[in-house]
Design an enzyme around this catalytic site. Structure first.
Site, PDB file in Angstrom:
ATOM      1  N   HIS A 108       2.528  12.059  -1.163  1.00  0.00           N
ATOM      2  CA  HIS A 108       2.139  13.372  -1.017  1.00  0.00           C
ATOM      3  C   HIS A 108       3.194  14.265  -1.693  1.00  0.00           C
ATOM      4  O   HIS A 108       4.312  14.440  -0.830  1.00  0.00           O
ATOM      5  CB  HIS A 108       1.941  13.983   0.566  1.00  0.00           C
ATOM      6  CG  HIS A 108       0.623  12.994   1.213  1.00  0.00           C
ATOM      7  ND1 HIS A 108      -0.640  13.465   0.717  1.00  0.00           N
ATOM      8  CD2 HIS A 108       0.657  12.159   2.093  1.00  0.00           C
ATOM      9  CE1 HIS A 108      -1.300  12.493   1.523  1.00  0.00           C
ATOM     10  NE2 HIS A 108      -0.658  11.954   2.135  1.00  0.00           N
ATOM     11  N   SER A 138       0.715  -1.061   0.074  1.00  0.00           N
ATOM     12  CA  SER A 138       0.141   0.007  -0.033  1.00  0.00           C
ATOM     13  C   SER A 138       0.850   1.329   0.051  1.00  0.00           C
ATOM     14  O   SER A 138       1.885   1.249   0.600  1.00  0.00           O
ATOM     15  CB  SER A 138      -0.883  -0.128   1.188  1.00  0.00           C
ATOM     16  OG  SER A 138      -1.470   1.159   1.192  1.00  0.00           O
ATOM     17  N   HIS A 156      -6.636   7.695 -16.249  1.00  0.00           N
ATOM     18  CA  HIS A 156      -7.706   6.798 -16.809  1.00  0.00           C
ATOM     19  C   HIS A 156      -7.326   5.945 -17.965  1.00  0.00           C
ATOM     20  O   HIS A 156      -7.907   4.679 -18.222  1.00  0.00           O
ATOM     21  CB  HIS A 156      -9.119   7.439 -17.000  1.00  0.00           C
ATOM     22  CG  HIS A 156      -9.680   7.831 -15.422  1.00  0.00           C
ATOM     23  ND1 HIS A 156     -10.458   6.960 -14.806  1.00  0.00           N
ATOM     24  CD2 HIS A 156      -9.682   9.058 -14.861  1.00  0.00           C
ATOM     25  CE1 HIS A 156     -10.944   7.490 -13.575  1.00  0.00           C
ATOM     26  NE2 HIS A 156     -10.306   8.633 -13.640  1.00  0.00           N
ATOM     27  N   HIS A 190      -2.555   7.232  -4.686  1.00  0.00           N
ATOM     28  CA  HIS A 190      -2.719   6.303  -3.598  1.00  0.00           C
ATOM     29  C   HIS A 190      -2.843   4.864  -4.456  1.00  0.00           C
ATOM     30  O   HIS A 190      -3.334   4.886  -5.565  1.00  0.00           O
ATOM     31  CB  HIS A 190      -3.904   6.304  -2.879  1.00  0.00           C
ATOM     32  CG  HIS A 190      -4.539   4.726  -2.280  1.00  0.00           C
ATOM     33  ND1 HIS A 190      -5.140   4.219  -2.909  1.00  0.00           N
ATOM     34  CD2 HIS A 190      -3.888   4.247  -1.184  1.00  0.00           C
ATOM     35  CE1 HIS A 190      -5.580   3.203  -1.879  1.00  0.00           C
ATOM     36  NE2 HIS A 190      -4.600   3.193  -1.042  1.00  0.00           N
TER      37      HIS A 190
END
Length: 302
Positions: free
Chosen positions: A98, A94, A147, A108
């Site tokens: 920032h 994970s 995307h 993320h």
């Protein structure tokens, strides 16, 4: 359903952590990751890597964990109550990034694998994960690129995969108490096992591998954009939404805390600086207002 190869999953996740950290450190050019290995009393452990005070990244955390326990936490069984009371094994990578520059989005990603077992019953296993983008001053070119990478990595697995997991991401990363999206989405999937182990594992790897392809070009395009105190203050304000989501709604954060994980590693996703402002409203027509009107509402970016 083919049997899971946990050693292959773990080997991939460790290599993915290495690869992402190397790429981010090279992009930053000033700071490097500091690693801490940790063990968990009930079973397992992990290695946490955090970069702070970089030229590009204010803080970047990339965590690997592999934990086990006698009973799945409530956060893991809330939507699958039939698994309550089972032993579990969970592993994943994970990360949360920032950046310093408000023109570079926060990002993320997470890929994970679970096995839930019970005596005299076949184990239940599944994959989950995804990646999502949280811009402050978004550029359409960047959001479309993000995307497009997500769409292309999904294509080998079926025409319906991207729209389904894109919609799930929009739904998941939504602050219900604000009636507002956290960012511009990406992919989110969970409970993936129906295609069998090999194909499910291949999809998880495609998502993990796709993260750098999606994110680094955006960083490279925006990291030198000039900004001032106004942009910095808006970035800090919007980071508050990130904190609110992770502490109130995120299942991964809740799983880590409920399963007795290492708190420092679980909360490495938090931004180093953040601010809240009572009743903030962006000036109509301003660059800050465009985030709310043109980017946060869910839409088809392709």
């Amino acid at each position: 359903m083919s049997q899971p190869d946990t050693s292959a999953v773990k080997a991939y996740l460790l290599e993915l952590q290495n690869r992402i950290c190397a790429a981010l450190a090279a992009e930053d050019g000033q700071a490097d990751f500091v690693e801490e290995s940790w063990e968990r009393a009930e079973g397992g452990g992990g290695r946490s890597r955090v970069l702070t005070g970089g030229a590009v990244f204010e803080q970047a955390g990339v965590n690997f964990s592999h934990v086990s326990g006698a009973m799945l936490p409530a956060s893991a069984t809330a939507h699958r109550p039939e698994l309550a009371g089972r032993r579990f094994e969970a592993m994943g990578v994970s990360l949360v990034i920032h950046p310093n520059n408000p023109h570079v989005p926060t990002s993320h990603a997470n890929v994970r694998f679970f096995i839930a077992s019970k005596e005299d019953e076949a184990p239940v296993w599944w994959f989950g994960g995804g990646f999502d983008l949280t811009p402050f001053y978004p550029v359409k070119e960047d959001v479309v690129h993000w995307h497009r990478v997500a769409h292309e990595l999904c294509q080998p697995f079926g025409e319906d995969v991207y729209p389904r997991y894109k919609a799930w991401c929009d739904e998941y990363f939504y602050l219900k108490h604000r009636q507002e999206a956290r960012g511009v989405g990406g992919l989110f999937f969970d409970d993936l096992n129906e295609p069998g182990f090999e194909k499910s594992f291949a999809f998880m790897q495609a998502v993990g591998d796709g993260y750098l392809d999606a994110y680094l070009p955006i960083v490279q395009r925006r990291k030198s954009n000039p900004y001032g105190e106004r942009e910095r203050q808006f970035q800090l304000y919007r980071r508050g939404r990130y904190v609110e989501f992770n502490l109130v709604w995120d299942r991964g954060t809740l799983f880590g805390l409920q399963s007795g994980g290492r708190t420092e590693s679980i909360l490495m996703s938090m931004p180093p600086l953040v601010r809240w402002e009572y009743g903030y409203q962006p000036e109509p027509g301003s660059p800050e207002a465009l985030l709310y009107t043109d980017y946060l509402p869910a839409r088809d970016w392709l």
